[in-house]
Design an enzyme around this catalytic site. Sequence first.
Site, PDB file in Angstrom:
ATOM      1  CB  THR A  16      -0.675  -0.066   1.090  1.00 56.69           C
ATOM      2  OG1 THR A  16      -1.817  -1.289   1.241  1.00 56.69           O
ATOM      3  CG2 THR A  16      -1.467   0.955   1.376  1.00 56.69           C
ATOM      4  CG  ASP A  61      -2.205  -7.146  -2.948  1.00 60.50           C
ATOM      5  OD1 ASP A  61      -2.399  -5.764  -2.476  1.00 60.50           O
ATOM      6  OD2 ASP A  61      -1.612  -7.875  -2.062  1.00 60.50           O
TER       7      ASP A  61
HETATM    8  N1  ASP Z   1      -2.506  -5.526  -0.035  1.00 58.68           N
HETATM    9  C1  ASP Z   1      -2.158  -4.765   1.624  1.00 58.68           C
HETATM   10  C2  ASP Z   1      -0.661  -5.428   0.934  1.00 58.68           C
HETATM   11  O1  ASP Z   1       0.147  -6.135   1.976  1.00 58.68           O
HETATM   12  C3  ASP Z   1      -2.142  -4.400   2.187  1.00 58.68           C
HETATM   13  C4  ASP Z   1      -1.757  -3.579   2.090  1.00 58.68           C
HETATM   14  O2  ASP Z   1       0.606  -2.741   2.324  1.00 58.68           O
HETATM   15  O3  ASP Z   1      -1.718  -2.561   3.276  1.00 58.68           O
HETATM   16  O4  ASP Z   1       0.580  -5.296  -0.076  1.00 58.68           O
END
Ligand code: ASP
Length: 344
Positions: A16, A61
């Site tokens: 993220t 991700d």
């Molecule tokens: N789906 C994202 C990831 O784990 C969530 C995040 O970074 O907070 O890459």
Amino acid sequence: MNMNKKKVCIIYTGGTIGMVNTKNGFAPKKGYLPEVLSQIDDLYNESMPDWDIIEFEPLLDSSNIAVEQWNQIGHAIADNYRDYDGFVVLHGTDTMAYTASALSFMLEGLSKPVVITGSQIPLSELRSDGRDNLITSVMIAGQGVAREVCLYFGSRLIRGNCATKSSADGLIAFDSPNYPCLAEAGIEIKYDMPHLMHQKDDKMNDTEFHLRELKQVSIGVLKIFPGIQFDLFEPIMTEKLKGIVLETFGAGNIPSTDRSLLHIIEKAFRNGTIVTVCSQCHSGTVKLGTYETSAALTKAGAVSGYTMTTEAAVAKLYYLFSCGYTRDKIKELMEENLRGELLK
Ligand code: ASP
């Protein structure tokens, strides 16, 4: 130029923190994060270490991170180990605790900080928590006090293999349920010195720094629930899996009215599978033998995970199988504290 300035290597894997809003939701974008970092003045403040950034290709991700990417991160650290005083790994939060655990085992003889961090709100959005998480992590990596794999998030520095993601949307998203935080970042970064890893505590301390690559090993996690029909799991537990983390009730209990699980565990153990007993409770320890319902597990050949998180137990199984140890050695080492991952 200040010759005494520390140097930190930032390894950006995705997550993220560097995502942008696309028509399909948030996704990482090549080249975006290095560009944003170059515009954060605080990162060039005199009291900050110098830093460089390595961007992964493809950016991920973290739900897509597995053994291959752990090895890629491990290599990025090992290949640059001599040239930097510390490392910051930017990573998605979803599997961050697994990666932190895996790295803690893979980086044998580590004596520099490796701080893994990310954010719940992208740097591209208002109120991003990424800015503090990143700046403070770079400072911690440069300070060289916590010379182990740790996770910094929401003002807390946590031992990497004791961390667990505890909130899907809070800015304090990680907990260390069975071990004190290594540092709190308030006005100052205050380390809890007695709880940091000291080189003498590390069982690999006598080895020179060295990366142990992980191999793909078939590992499973089985959460016990009331009414579970164990016989449904027999074929995969006894034939397919090398390592199993059993998430049991409380201090290591399983239903005792159905004896089939014990037969399955005995059979699995005879076939070389290591069954590790962890707890569904977030804090506290597994104590096999406290109740009749858990004593049988030891007799069947299962090992106790004590205070280990499921994340640490999974990573440790990958690691010990990748080291090529015998079943008996793996069984013995699963119950030993190798990198501060368990308390007995
Ligand atoms: N789906 C994202 C990831 O784990 C969530 C995040 O970074 O907070 O890459």
